[in-house]
Design a protein around this motif. Sequence first.
Motif, PDB file in Angstrom:
ATOM      1  N   GLY A  27       0.922  -1.193  -0.074  1.00  0.00           N
ATOM      2  CA  GLY A  27       0.160   0.048   0.067  1.00  0.00           C
ATOM      3  C   GLY A  27       0.950   1.325   0.065  1.00  0.00           C
ATOM      4  N   THR A  28       2.220   1.033   0.036  1.00  0.00           N
ATOM      5  CA  THR A  28       3.235   2.138   0.209  1.00  0.00           C
ATOM      6  C   THR A  28       3.720   2.255  -1.318  1.00  0.00           C
ATOM      7  OG1 THR A  28       3.503   2.155   2.346  1.00  0.00           O
ATOM      8  CG2 THR A  28       5.043   3.486   1.288  1.00  0.00           C
ATOM      9  N   SER A  29       3.995   3.311  -1.805  1.00  0.00           N
ATOM     10  CA  SER A  29       4.586   3.631  -3.053  1.00  0.00           C
ATOM     11  C   SER A  29       5.892   4.725  -2.826  1.00  0.00           C
ATOM     12  CB  SER A  29       3.729   4.318  -4.106  1.00  0.00           C
ATOM     13  OG  SER A  29       3.371   5.580  -3.743  1.00  0.00           O
ATOM     14  N   ILE A  30       6.825   4.269  -3.963  1.00  0.00           N
ATOM     15  CA  ILE A  30       7.987   5.296  -3.674  1.00  0.00           C
ATOM     16  C   ILE A  30       7.853   6.676  -3.874  1.00  0.00           C
ATOM     17  CG2 ILE A  30      10.024   5.933  -5.245  1.00  0.00           C
ATOM     18  CD1 ILE A  30      10.564   3.439  -3.812  1.00  0.00           C
ATOM     19  N   ARG A  31       6.479   7.096  -4.605  1.00  0.00           N
ATOM     20  CA  ARG A  31       6.172   8.147  -4.593  1.00  0.00           C
ATOM     21  C   ARG A  31       5.564   8.857  -3.310  1.00  0.00           C
ATOM     22  NH1 ARG A  31       4.531  11.534  -8.883  1.00  0.00           N
ATOM     23  NH2 ARG A  31       4.756   9.874 -10.097  1.00  0.00           N
ATOM     24  N   ASP A  32       5.080   7.970  -2.418  1.00  0.00           N
ATOM     25  CA  ASP A  32       4.547   8.266  -1.250  1.00  0.00           C
ATOM     26  C   ASP A  32       5.515   8.644  -0.021  1.00  0.00           C
ATOM     27  OD1 ASP A  32       1.835   7.824  -1.847  1.00  0.00           O
ATOM     28  OD2 ASP A  32       1.885   5.585  -1.239  1.00  0.00           O
ATOM     29  N   ILE A  33       6.798   7.751  -0.301  1.00  0.00           N
ATOM     30  CA  ILE A  33       7.738   7.964   0.568  1.00  0.00           C
ATOM     31  C   ILE A  33       8.503   9.280   0.261  1.00  0.00           C
ATOM     32  CG2 ILE A  33      10.204   7.010   1.122  1.00  0.00           C
ATOM     33  CD1 ILE A  33       8.683   4.243   0.615  1.00  0.00           C
ATOM     34  N   ALA A  34       8.615   9.574  -1.258  1.00  0.00           N
ATOM     35  CA  ALA A  34       9.486  10.620  -1.430  1.00  0.00           C
ATOM     36  C   ALA A  34       8.739  11.979  -0.974  1.00  0.00           C
ATOM     37  CB  ALA A  34       9.640  10.598  -3.093  1.00  0.00           C
ATOM     38  N   LYS A  35       7.278  12.047  -1.077  1.00  0.00           N
ATOM     39  CA  LYS A  35       6.570  13.135  -0.890  1.00  0.00           C
ATOM     40  C   LYS A  35       6.568  13.345   0.159  1.00  0.00           C
ATOM     41  CE  LYS A  35       1.663  14.673  -0.817  1.00  0.00           C
ATOM     42  NZ  LYS A  35       0.253  14.574  -1.306  1.00  0.00           N
ATOM     43  N   GLU A  36       6.653  12.243   1.482  1.00  0.00           N
ATOM     44  CA  GLU A  36       6.646  12.508   2.971  1.00  0.00           C
ATOM     45  C   GLU A  36       8.113  12.687   3.433  1.00  0.00           C
ATOM     46  OE1 GLU A  36       4.736  12.638   6.384  1.00  0.00           O
ATOM     47  OE2 GLU A  36       3.800  11.996   4.577  1.00  0.00           O
ATOM     48  N   ALA A  37       8.905  12.629   2.584  1.00  0.00           N
ATOM     49  CA  ALA A  37      10.431  12.689   3.135  1.00  0.00           C
ATOM     50  C   ALA A  37      10.815  13.969   2.299  1.00  0.00           C
ATOM     51  CB  ALA A  37      11.494  11.805   2.671  1.00  0.00           C
ATOM     52  N   LYS A  38       9.911  14.811   1.537  1.00  0.00           N
ATOM     53  CA  LYS A  38      10.107  15.845   0.896  1.00  0.00           C
ATOM     54  C   LYS A  38      11.472  15.657   0.251  1.00  0.00           C
ATOM     55  CE  LYS A  38       7.754  18.832   4.255  1.00  0.00           C
ATOM     56  NZ  LYS A  38       7.051  17.690   5.068  1.00  0.00           N
ATOM     57  N   ILE A  39      11.643  14.869  -0.742  1.00  0.00           N
ATOM     58  CA  ILE A  39      12.540  14.574  -1.734  1.00  0.00           C
ATOM     59  C   ILE A  39      11.954  14.083  -2.963  1.00  0.00           C
ATOM     60  CG2 ILE A  39      14.220  14.030   0.224  1.00  0.00           C
ATOM     61  CD1 ILE A  39      13.762  11.174  -0.655  1.00  0.00           C
ATOM     62  N   ASN A  40      12.977  14.323  -3.916  1.00  0.00           N
ATOM     63  CA  ASN A  40      12.741  13.731  -5.431  1.00  0.00           C
ATOM     64  C   ASN A  40      12.435  12.429  -5.457  1.00  0.00           C
ATOM     65  OD1 ASN A  40      13.385  12.992  -8.268  1.00  0.00           O
ATOM     66  ND2 ASN A  40      13.022  15.350  -8.405  1.00  0.00           N
ATOM     67  N   ILE A  41      11.774  11.699  -6.149  1.00  0.00           N
ATOM     68  CA  ILE A  41      11.259  10.348  -6.353  1.00  0.00           C
ATOM     69  C   ILE A  41      12.924   9.621  -6.687  1.00  0.00           C
ATOM     70  CG2 ILE A  41      10.321   8.560  -7.655  1.00  0.00           C
ATOM     71  CD1 ILE A  41       7.747   9.927  -7.782  1.00  0.00           C
ATOM     72  N   ALA A  42      13.610  10.626  -7.814  1.00  0.00           N
ATOM     73  CA  ALA A  42      14.803   9.775  -8.443  1.00  0.00           C
ATOM     74  C   ALA A  42      15.918   9.720  -7.428  1.00  0.00           C
ATOM     75  CB  ALA A  42      15.439  10.896  -9.418  1.00  0.00           C
ATOM     76  N   MET A  43      15.865  10.508  -6.070  1.00  0.00           N
ATOM     77  CA  MET A  43      16.980  10.295  -4.904  1.00  0.00           C
ATOM     78  C   MET A  43      16.570   8.793  -4.342  1.00  0.00           C
ATOM     79  SD  MET A  43      17.807  12.731  -1.717  1.00  0.00           S
ATOM     80  CE  MET A  43      18.305  14.010  -3.145  1.00  0.00           C
ATOM     81  N   VAL A  44      15.410   8.498  -4.149  1.00  0.00           N
ATOM     82  CA  VAL A  44      15.123   7.118  -3.639  1.00  0.00           C
ATOM     83  C   VAL A  44      15.721   6.073  -4.551  1.00  0.00           C
ATOM     84  CG1 VAL A  44      13.337   5.438  -2.715  1.00  0.00           C
ATOM     85  CG2 VAL A  44      13.004   8.105  -2.382  1.00  0.00           C
ATOM     86  N   SER A  45      15.322   6.421  -5.845  1.00  0.00           N
ATOM     87  CA  SER A  45      15.716   5.479  -6.945  1.00  0.00           C
ATOM     88  C   SER A  45      17.393   5.120  -7.046  1.00  0.00           C
ATOM     89  CB  SER A  45      15.333   5.741  -8.313  1.00  0.00           C
ATOM     90  OG  SER A  45      13.900   5.702  -8.167  1.00  0.00           O
ATOM     91  N   TYR A  46      17.952   6.536  -6.708  1.00  0.00           N
ATOM     92  CA  TYR A  46      19.445   6.576  -6.564  1.00  0.00           C
ATOM     93  C   TYR A  46      20.145   5.829  -5.811  1.00  0.00           C
ATOM     94  CZ  TYR A  46      23.962   8.562  -6.092  1.00  0.00           C
ATOM     95  OH  TYR A  46      25.239   8.915  -5.959  1.00  0.00           O
TER      96      TYR A  46
END
Length: 208
Positions: A27-46
């Motif tokens: 139920g959790t997406s990378i987008r959710d995590i990036a939004k909550e952490a206030k970072i770019n999605i690409a950073m999580v993937s990096y």
Amino acid sequence: MKTDFNEKQIQIFQVAETLFAEKGFDGTSIRDIAKEAKINIAMVSYYFGSKERLLEALIVYKTSDLKLQLESLIQESIEPIEKINRLIELYIHRINCNRGIYRIVHFEFGTKQRDSNLQAFAEIKKGNLKSLETIIEEGQKKGIFRKDVIIPLITPTILGTYFHFHINKPFFENLLNLNTEELYNNYIKINLTKHIQQTIKALLIYES
């Protein structure tokens, strides 16, 4: 997998753990995590490559230092049964302080498909089991512990008792009058831990 993480990765871990615990892994997406952490999605993937690898890194971050504690415990000049008691205390304390991530691991990742994607966590579990085996084998050599102990089932006995208690938290809170979080946690630290220690001792020690 590495065990040293930078400040930004640790920030992502904190957000991911909260969301995984609240919404589940699926139920959790990378987008959710990036939004909550206030970072770019690409950073999580990096940093992690995928949501699965993020979870794996999170588990390593939360559990890797237990290996060092167990290795230190093995070297202590105390009797094997005391080492087992200390090991149980370490396990219960660790799980109770990290309920969210352990719930995800042991209940949402019980399938073969997902477990196969958590190789680093599997290696940690193998290392922890090896520490347990070392302690039990020491007790067996001293004639204290039974020879017919099924060592791989000791850890599930410890964890299963804790998780059954925690999953049924409202029931036990009412039954045992644990009407505050402090009373609940103290009961786990003292009473539940002692019960598990007595249970494991009964499995290990020869009957008198």
